[in-house]
Design a protein around this motif. Sequence first.
Motif, PDB file in Angstrom:
ATOM      1  N   TYR A 144       0.916  -1.180  -0.107  1.00 52.70           N
ATOM      2  CA  TYR A 144       0.127   0.004   0.036  1.00 52.70           C
ATOM      3  C   TYR A 144       0.963   1.214   0.010  1.00 52.70           C
ATOM      4  N   SER A 145       0.600   2.122  -0.803  1.00 53.69           N
ATOM      5  CA  SER A 145       1.364   3.289  -1.076  1.00 53.69           C
ATOM      6  C   SER A 145       0.479   4.565  -1.154  1.00 53.69           C
ATOM      7  N   GLN A 146       1.033   5.881  -0.784  1.00 57.49           N
ATOM      8  CA  GLN A 146       0.212   6.830  -1.331  1.00 57.49           C
ATOM      9  C   GLN A 146       0.659   7.406  -2.496  1.00 57.49           C
ATOM     10  N   TRP A 147      -0.386   7.655  -3.316  1.00 56.41           N
ATOM     11  CA  TRP A 147      -0.264   8.168  -4.674  1.00 56.41           C
ATOM     12  C   TRP A 147       0.248   9.588  -4.413  1.00 56.41           C
ATOM     13  N   LYS A 148       1.726   9.777  -5.574  1.00 63.49           N
ATOM     14  CA  LYS A 148       2.148  11.076  -5.340  1.00 63.49           C
ATOM     15  C   LYS A 148       1.358  12.054  -6.021  1.00 63.49           C
ATOM     16  N   ARG A 149       1.031  13.404  -5.286  1.00 60.38           N
ATOM     17  CA  ARG A 149       0.256  14.231  -5.946  1.00 60.38           C
ATOM     18  C   ARG A 149       0.887  14.663  -7.238  1.00 60.38           C
ATOM     19  N   GLY A 150       0.113  14.909  -8.310  1.00 63.58           N
ATOM     20  CA  GLY A 150       0.334  15.232  -9.591  1.00 63.58           C
ATOM     21  C   GLY A 150       0.975  13.947 -10.547  1.00 63.58           C
TER      22      GLY A 150
END
Length: 401
Positions: free
Chosen positions: A27-33
């Motif tokens: 699980y990771s955080q989608w990088k903004r942009g």
Amino acid sequence: MKKIIFFKIGLLIIILSTFTFGAKVQYSQWKRGLSLEKYLSLHNISTDILSMLDEDDGLLVEEVGDTRDYYELIASNGVLLQSLIPVGEELQLHLFRTPEGYNVEVIPIAYKKDTYVALLLVDKSPTADIISKIKYRKLANEFTKVLKNSVNFRSIHKNDKMAIVYDQKMRLGQPVGSPDIKVAMLESKKKKNYVFQHSDGKYYDENGNALVQNYMGKPLSSLRITSPFTQRRFHPVLKRWKAHLGVDFGAKRGTPILAAADGRVVFSGWQGGYGNVIKIQHPDSYVTLYAHQSRLKAKQGEQVKRGEVIGYVGSTGRSTGSHLHFGLYKNGSPMNPMQLVKFSTGGLTGNSKNSYLNRKRKYTKIINTIFDENRPSYVWNTVNKRSVSPSDKKYYQNRGW
Ligand SMILES: [Zn+2]
């Protein structure tokens, strides 16, 4: 692409079972942009697979980029087996590897929606108390926003009563999106001030009068809806899940597009399926989006006023005819723009008003009874039994909840 959902779930299970053979879940955080195209190329996947998507799904791809958790299954040799990437609150892109190559499809996000009720006595301030007792800052913000035009927050004193009934979507134990307040009550100078959400998503006072909110203006001088907003629906013919995270207004090419509210242009340019698109950041963490323009007028970084012409209607990007795709986002989550675009100043009438008043009577009665009986302050989940002791549950049920 158009396989039935049961097959998709079966496929998920099969792929998940490879977990035991050395693949790992991440699980990771989608990088903004980060765009989906960029993500695909990072994994050496051809962006050609996106051209297989139809117009609606193609637009959904443009919604990727919110800073949200996404899921990946990666083989022991580092090859991506599948990803689940949220788009909006209810759907996700399912990218998966097949013997022939990668494929992408849109499937629903599994989440549950529960109704929560909070009755509190003011100690420090409504905001501080919601944050300290319920531990949910977004709820405090929404509560303030919903009531700010009906109650003077400076005239609130210790032991004034407050009540909130709200729906919350949960996914993997985490809240998704913002709490959706159905009833908000704040007492001030011995008067209980209620605000209720009606089935149209707007807030009204106890008599069914529309509350003066920071409504947005119309993005075109006259509006003709050609496709409404939907978080998700199962398409009966295509047999798959679809979403339309904005409202389409039909209009001739060249019709001026108006800023719905004051704000700053945070994007003005070309973006894949949206074609020529402008995004405006407004106060209160709202963003509006105006897609498929034939010509952009407002520039990135520019400050615009409500009603100002920012561009012209067209059919650029993934679009089959001249129209404006108008999107509204709250804290990055798409919401139905019709909830904030003001069409009439009046209150509810007829059957709509009657059903509103009936629901209002039910809620005010329950809330008043609980306060009258001096029940200690509680926050409880009306669905999840674990958060309510059996006797409490019975107590609330007996009062008609
Ligand atoms: Zn659209």
